[in-house]
Motif scaffolding. Structure first.
Motif, PDB file in Angstrom:
ATOM      1  N   ALA A  98      40.236  30.040  20.064  1.00 22.56           N
ATOM      2  CA  ALA A  98      39.302  30.930  20.748  1.00 22.56           C
ATOM      3  C   ALA A  98      39.919  31.557  21.997  1.00 22.56           C
ATOM      4  O   ALA A  98      39.520  32.650  22.415  1.00 22.56           O
ATOM      5  N   ASN A  99      40.874  30.869  22.604  1.00 24.30           N
ATOM      6  CA  ASN A  99      41.536  31.340  23.819  1.00 24.30           C
ATOM      7  C   ASN A  99      42.985  31.745  23.568  1.00 24.30           C
ATOM      8  O   ASN A  99      43.787  31.813  24.501  1.00 24.30           O
ATOM      9  N   ALA A 201      50.245  24.295  30.071  1.00 18.89           N
ATOM     10  CA  ALA A 201      49.887  22.873  29.969  1.00 18.89           C
ATOM     11  C   ALA A 201      48.579  22.610  30.723  1.00 18.89           C
ATOM     12  O   ALA A 201      47.723  21.853  30.258  1.00 18.89           O
ATOM     13  N   LEU A 202      48.419  23.244  31.884  1.00 17.39           N
ATOM     14  CA  LEU A 202      47.159  23.117  32.622  1.00 17.39           C
ATOM     15  C   LEU A 202      46.005  23.732  31.841  1.00 17.39           C
ATOM     16  O   LEU A 202      44.902  23.178  31.786  1.00 17.39           O
ATOM     17  N   MET A 203      46.257  24.886  31.223  1.00 17.23           N
ATOM     18  CA  MET A 203      45.219  25.542  30.440  1.00 17.23           C
ATOM     19  C   MET A 203      44.827  24.698  29.235  1.00 17.23           C
ATOM     20  O   MET A 203      43.648  24.606  28.878  1.00 17.23           O
ATOM     21  N   LEU A 204      45.813  24.060  28.611  1.00 18.33           N
ATOM     22  CA  LEU A 204      45.533  23.177  27.475  1.00 18.33           C
ATOM     23  C   LEU A 204      44.700  21.979  27.915  1.00 18.33           C
ATOM     24  O   LEU A 204      43.729  21.592  27.232  1.00 18.33           O
ATOM     25  N   ALA A 205      45.042  21.374  29.031  1.00 15.06           N
ATOM     26  CA  ALA A 205      44.275  20.223  29.517  1.00 15.06           C
ATOM     27  C   ALA A 205      42.832  20.617  29.817  1.00 15.06           C
ATOM     28  O   ALA A 205      41.908  19.839  29.564  1.00 15.06           O
ATOM     29  N   ARG A 206      42.639  21.833  30.336  1.00 15.81           N
ATOM     30  CA  ARG A 206      41.275  22.305  30.589  1.00 15.81           C
ATOM     31  C   ARG A 206      40.502  22.428  29.274  1.00 15.81           C
ATOM     32  O   ARG A 206      39.318  22.071  29.195  1.00 15.81           O
TER      33      ARG A 206
END
Length: 497
Positions: A98-99, A201-206
């Protein structure tokens, strides 16, 4: 509703960045600043300019993340059944898709790779979470027949807190490759992305949090390797380390892990040979050799950086390669030229140094061989697609990992010589073989010392195929069901009944 890809590209090209990019650690379910308050800048390799900032973490931030991961091991995460973990990972995969456009544009800005390559990486990350979602409730033990009066069986248990040191060449896909199986096995995660590429990696964790993952299960700490990475490796609360990077840093990681007997999976360098036999489909082989070395500007641990080719077809094959390489365009990743930027100024200088020294030794530079820039802006860190021919087995360019768009050509006269050349470095990550003779291909696959062998398609396989190296390319395996075993402790139970 997600912003369309073309709008995101326009925003990034117009402003040099994207609005709303993460700039804090993700620890215990929340974005938090570095305890010191320090920030660092991340640079767009396609322009050479900073486009975002992020938290410059240190040992105190790492300790907070590991503490959160330790606490999560005994919280709601532990109570989830394997099937419930699987459903959660499926939700992460759906959120990645979706992102996908935003993730891909951010990855292009951060790493310098082509947008098309970044889109492929995002799709691969989603596929990785899908694969391990399906594997969660299939990671089962064995019953051992000891005979009447006994019951014996094995159980796979999560190893505990896992540390993931993520490389800069494939920030999102490498993060997914380690994080997804660790979560599938029931572990908790502290990830430290490379300081050159911290964002996805930060976006994935979110997205993991948005999918419903309990706080503390997936944490990301950003910062330098010296300040944050070393602290994570040496932390006594870490039970397993997955590291992808250089041999030199891998040695440091091993030494840092040794006092606590921390488990390791190391995926280090490569100098992978592509063996091209005289009976191959030449058109197919040329396509694969080009892709194997020039994808992501050659910044791939498993790049086919050595062409080991039969003398009988050498001249024709290399002529075709050179013509194709000379026709390739370079440029900012958002414009999808044939090849994007290399990751940093320092890395560009390293690549140029290898080629300049080869030229000074008298090595034939058939094409490329120079740094260049984005043709539209005149900025960024780019290196021309380069082919070096007729290299001796002991040449520096053959023996050392250049990690750039530089193909080294070696010629053989018989199969024994081909095998000797293929195995003639300290690395053993992957190898490629191109031939119409199926039996010969599989004989060669047995003789080549590599963790993975591709036959008639370079980069064949996918998330279900185990991946890792031999010799100085490291040990342990990522991907496939082998990765689940990496993140598990095997317990044996034997009972007299």
């Amino acid at each position: 509703m997600a912003t369309p890809l073309n709008a995101l590209v326009h925003e990034a090209q117009a402003s040099g960045t994207l609005a709303g990019l993460p700039e804090r650690h993700l620890i215990n379910g929340a974005f938090v600043p570095a305890l010191s308050g320090a920030l660092m800048g991340t640079l767009d390799p396609g322009t050479g300019q900073a486009f975002a900032s992020f938290a410059a973490g240190d040992a105190a931030d790492v300790d907070a993340a590991v503490t959160a991961a330790q606490a999560a091991l005994t919280g709601p995460w532990r109570a989830l059944t394997p099937a419930q973990r699987g459903r959660l990972l499926y939700r992460v995969a759906a959120l990645i898709r979706a992102n996908a456009d935003r993730l891909a544009v951010a990855e292009t800005l951060d790493s310098g790779k082509r947008l098309a390559e970044a889109i492929g990486d995002v799709a691969g990350a989603a596929a990785t979470f899908d694969y391990y979602a399906g594997a969660c409730d299939k990671h089962q033990g064995d019953s051992i027949p000891l005979g009447d009066g006994y019951l014996a069986y094995t159980v796979h248990e999560p190893v505990g807190v896992t540390a993931h040191i993520i490389p800069w060449n494939y920030p999102l896909s490498s993060a997914a490759r380690g994080i997804a199986p660790a979560l599938a096995a029931g572990c908790t995660v502290v990830a430290k992305p490379a300081e050159q590429t911290p964002l996805t990696a930060l976006m994935l964790a979110r997205l993991c949090m948005d999918a419903g993952m309990p706080p503390g299960v997936c944490n990301v700490v950003t910062g330098t390797g010296a300040q944050a990475g070393a602290a994570l490796v040496r932390h006594p609360g870490v039970h397993h380390i997955s590291f992808t990077g250089s041999v030199a840093t891998g040695i440091d990681v091993m030494q840092g892990a040794a006092p606590h007997i921390t488990r390791l999976v190391l995926e280090l360098g490569g100098k992978s040979p592509v063996l091209v036999l005289a009976d191959c489909d030449i058109d197919k082989a040329v396509d694969n050799v080009l892709g194997g070395i020039f994808e992501n500007a050659g910044q791939i641990c498993s790049a086919g950086s050595r062409l080991v080719i039969d003398r009988r077809i050498h001249a024709d094959f290399v002529e075709r390669l050179v013509a194709r390489a000379r026709a390739m365009t370079v440029g900012h990743g958002l414009r999808n030229a044939d090849m994007g930027a290399v990751n940093s100024r320092a890395h560009l200088d390293k690549i140029a140094g290898y080629v300049d020294r080869a030229r000074a030794r008298g090595v034939a530079v058939l094409c490329g061989g120079r740094p260049t820039a984005d043709p539209v802006t005149g900025r960024g860190w780019f290196y021309e697609p380069t082919i070096l021919d007729g290299l001796a087995p002991d040449d520096e360019a053959v023996q050392q990992e250049i990690f750039g768009p530089v193909l080294c050509v070696q010629v053989f006269d018989d199969i024994d010589e081909a095998v000797a050349l293929a195995n003639g470095t300290d690395f053993g990550l992957v190898a490629g073989i191109f031939t119409r003779d199926f039996a010969a291909a599989h004989r060669l696959a047995r003789q080549v010392d590599a963790g993975q062998v591709y036959i008639n398609e370079y980069f064949a396989g996918g998330v279900s195929v185990p991946f890792g190296g031999n010799k100085r390319s490291g040990f342990g395996r990522e991907k496939g069901m082998e990765a689940l075993r990496s993140y598990s402790k095997l317990k044996s139970v034997a009972a007299r009944i």
